[in-house]
Design an enzyme around this catalytic site. Structure first.
Site, mmCIF file in Angstrom:
data_model
loop_
_atom_site.group_PDB
_atom_site.id
_atom_site.type_symbol
_atom_site.label_atom_id
_atom_site.label_comp_id
_atom_site.label_asym_id
_atom_site.label_seq_id
_atom_site.Cartn_x
_atom_site.Cartn_y
_atom_site.Cartn_z
ATOM 1 N N LYS A 16 0.793 -1.269 -0.244
ATOM 2 C CA LYS A 16 0.049 0.135 -0.028
ATOM 3 C C LYS A 16 0.961 1.248 0.029
ATOM 4 O O LYS A 16 0.548 2.143 -0.893
ATOM 5 C CB LYS A 16 -0.824 0.197 1.117
ATOM 6 C CG LYS A 16 -1.875 -1.220 1.424
ATOM 7 C CD LYS A 16 -2.926 -0.757 2.477
ATOM 8 C CE LYS A 16 -2.298 -0.920 3.954
ATOM 9 N NZ LYS A 16 -1.741 -2.217 4.259
ATOM 10 N N ARG A 91 -9.616 0.837 8.668
ATOM 11 C CA ARG A 91 -9.211 -0.529 8.992
ATOM 12 C C ARG A 91 -10.180 -1.294 9.725
ATOM 13 O O ARG A 91 -10.051 -2.383 10.105
ATOM 14 C CB ARG A 91 -8.010 -0.469 9.673
ATOM 15 C CG ARG A 91 -6.700 -0.922 8.980
ATOM 16 C CD ARG A 91 -5.637 -0.773 10.075
ATOM 17 N NE ARG A 91 -4.243 -1.466 9.774
ATOM 18 C CZ ARG A 91 -3.235 -0.670 9.032
ATOM 19 N NH1 ARG A 91 -3.352 0.696 8.885
ATOM 20 N NH2 ARG A 91 -2.154 -1.235 9.060
ATOM 21 N N ARG A 130 11.179 -5.318 4.979
ATOM 22 C CA ARG A 130 11.011 -3.977 4.472
ATOM 23 C C ARG A 130 12.050 -3.181 5.288
ATOM 24 O O ARG A 130 12.257 -3.177 6.632
ATOM 25 C CB ARG A 130 9.545 -3.617 4.864
ATOM 26 C CG ARG A 130 9.231 -2.105 4.775
ATOM 27 C CD ARG A 130 7.960 -1.943 4.743
ATOM 28 N NE ARG A 130 6.964 -2.442 5.565
ATOM 29 C CZ ARG A 130 5.609 -2.655 5.597
ATOM 30 N NH1 ARG A 130 5.137 -2.257 4.549
ATOM 31 N NH2 ARG A 130 4.915 -3.170 6.533
ATOM 32 N N ARG A 158 11.125 -0.947 10.895
ATOM 33 C CA ARG A 158 9.837 -1.010 11.834
ATOM 34 C C ARG A 158 9.874 -1.802 12.901
ATOM 35 O O ARG A 158 10.260 -2.788 12.644
ATOM 36 C CB ARG A 158 8.636 -0.827 11.051
ATOM 37 C CG ARG A 158 8.227 0.442 10.413
ATOM 38 C CD ARG A 158 6.955 0.565 9.335
ATOM 39 N NE ARG A 158 5.886 -0.379 9.960
ATOM 40 C CZ ARG A 158 4.822 -0.197 9.295
ATOM 41 N NH1 ARG A 158 4.634 0.132 7.940
ATOM 42 N NH2 ARG A 158 3.889 -1.005 9.883
ATOM 43 N N ARG A 169 -0.721 -8.760 12.937
ATOM 44 C CA ARG A 169 -1.020 -7.881 12.135
ATOM 45 C C ARG A 169 -2.185 -8.461 10.802
ATOM 46 O O ARG A 169 -3.053 -7.951 10.475
ATOM 47 C CB ARG A 169 -0.195 -6.809 11.346
ATOM 48 C CG ARG A 169 0.467 -5.993 12.530
ATOM 49 C CD ARG A 169 1.551 -5.392 12.110
ATOM 50 N NE ARG A 169 1.780 -4.564 10.877
ATOM 51 C CZ ARG A 169 2.731 -4.205 10.231
ATOM 52 N NH1 ARG A 169 3.924 -4.817 10.297
ATOM 53 N NH2 ARG A 169 2.743 -3.562 9.173
HETATM 54 P P1 AMP Z 1 0.763 0.586 8.756
HETATM 55 O O1 AMP Z 1 1.847 1.650 8.917
HETATM 56 O O2 AMP Z 1 -0.525 1.175 7.854
HETATM 57 O O3 AMP Z 1 0.917 -0.810 8.750
HETATM 58 O O4 AMP Z 1 0.184 0.737 10.453
HETATM 59 C C1 AMP Z 1 1.129 0.389 11.517
HETATM 60 C C2 AMP Z 1 0.085 0.300 12.789
HETATM 61 O O5 AMP Z 1 -0.400 1.545 13.029
HETATM 62 C C3 AMP Z 1 -0.750 -0.853 12.773
HETATM 63 O O6 AMP Z 1 -0.439 -1.916 12.729
HETATM 64 C C4 AMP Z 1 -1.647 -0.107 13.765
HETATM 65 O O7 AMP Z 1 -1.114 -0.378 15.115
HETATM 66 C C5 AMP Z 1 -1.645 1.391 13.612
HETATM 67 N N1 AMP Z 1 -2.668 1.774 12.743
HETATM 68 C C6 AMP Z 1 -2.623 2.428 11.316
HETATM 69 N N2 AMP Z 1 -3.647 2.615 10.997
HETATM 70 C C7 AMP Z 1 -4.564 2.073 11.847
HETATM 71 C C8 AMP Z 1 -6.284 2.405 11.633
HETATM 72 N N3 AMP Z 1 -6.726 2.789 10.695
HETATM 73 N N4 AMP Z 1 -6.834 1.880 12.927
HETATM 74 C C9 AMP Z 1 -6.234 1.513 13.833
HETATM 75 N N5 AMP Z 1 -4.702 1.298 14.083
HETATM 76 C C10 AMP Z 1 -4.173 1.666 12.955
#
Ligand code: AMP
Length: 212
Positions: A16, A91, A130, A158, A169
Site C-alpha cells: 500500500k 481498517r 522492509r 519498523r 497484524r
Molecule cells: P501501517 O503503517 O498502515 O502498517 O500501520 C502500522 C500500525 O499503526 C498498525 O499495525 C496499527 O497498530 C496502527 N494503525 C494504522 N492505521 C490504523 C487504523 N486505521 N486503525 C487502527 N490502527 C491503525
C-alpha cells in the site's frame, strides 16, 4: 487529471505504502497514511502517540476513536478539497462508517476503494524485509528491492515488522479489516487488484482500474 478521493486497502506488506507514493504523483493528491501519522505522533511523544505506541508495537489496532479523530481532522484540511488517498484507513467497519458520515456531511463522495490482494504466505517475508529511508520516504526490501549501500546506515526497520507482530497484524487484517470489503463492494466502488508481481506492473494495474 480528474478529482480523486480514494482508499487503498490490503494486508500488511501488500504494498500500500509503495503504491500510494507512486499514485499520488500521478493524481496530485495528498497521501494520508494513518500508520505514518501515528508513527510521527509516537516520535514526537504527543498524547496521541503515547496512547498508540503499545498497540502498534504489538501489531494491534489503535482504538477507533483515536484514529478516527486524527484522520477526520486531516481530511478536513484545505489540501484535501480536491481529493486524497487514504492508506491504512479505514481498517475497521466503525472507521468506514465514520468516514462515510463525515463525507456525507461535507457533501463529497468516495470515488474508489482499491483492494491490493496478496496471499498470506507472502506477507511475512515482505514485511520483515522492509526498510524505509527516513530522508526520502522511499520503501525498500532487502531481497526484492535492495537499497543502495550508501544509505544502508540510515534505513529504518519498523518495530512492528517482526515475525510476531506481523502474524498479529495479518490476523487483525482478516478479523477487523476484511469486513470493510463487502461494505464497499455493496456501494459499487470496490476494485480488486492482484498485488503479486513487480511494483511497476502493480501500479499499472491500479491506474487501469481507476480509469475504468
Ligand atoms: P501501517 O503503517 O498502515 O502498517 O500501520 C502500522 C500500525 O499503526 C498498525 O499495525 C496499527 O497498530 C496502527 N494503525 C494504522 N492505521 C490504523 C487504523 N486505521 N486503525 C487502527 N490502527 C491503525
Amino acid at each position: 487529471m480528474r478529482l480523486m478521493r480514494m482508499i487503498l486497502v490490503g494486508p500488511p506488506g501488500a504494498g500500500k505504502g509503495t503504491q500510494a507514493a507512486r499514485l499520488v504523483e500521478t493524481y496530485k493528491i495528498p497521501h494520508i497514511s494513518s500508520g505514518d501519522m501515528l508513527r510521527a505522533a509516537v516520535k514526537e511523544g504527543t498524547n496521541l502517540g503515547k496512547e498508540a505506541d503499545t498497540f502498534m508495537k504489538a501489531g494491534k489496532l489503535v482504538p477507533d476513536d483515536v484514529v478516527i479523530g486524527m484522520i477526520l481532522e486531516r481530511v478536513a484540511k484545505p489540501d484535501c478539497a480536491n481529493g486524497f488517498m487514504l492508506d491504512g484507513f479505514p481498517r475497521t467497519r466503525p472507521q468506514a462508517e465514520a468516514l462515510d458520515t463525515a463525507m456525507t456531511k461535507a457533501n463529497v463522495k468516495l470515488d474508489a476503494v482499491v483492494l491490493i490482494e496478496v496471499p498470506d504466505q507472502l506477507l511475512e517475508e515482505r514485511a520483515c524485509g522492509r526498510r524505509s529511508d527516513p530522508e526520502t520516504g522511499l520503501i525498500y526490501h532487502l531481497k526484492y528491492n535492495p537499497p543502495p549501500p550508501e544509505i544502508a546506515e540510515r534505513l529504518v526497520h519498523r518495530k512492528d515488522d517482526t515475525v510476531e507482530a506481523v502474524t498479529t497484524r495479518v490476523q487483525k487484517y482478516h478479523s477487523e479489516t476484511e469486513p470493510i470489503v463487502p461494505y464497499y463492494q455493496n456501494k459499487g466502488i470496490l476494485e480488486r487488484v492482484d498485488g503479486v508481481g513487480d511494483p511497476d506492473e502493480i501500479t499499472k494495474r491500479i491506474t487501469a482500474v481507476l480509469k475504468s
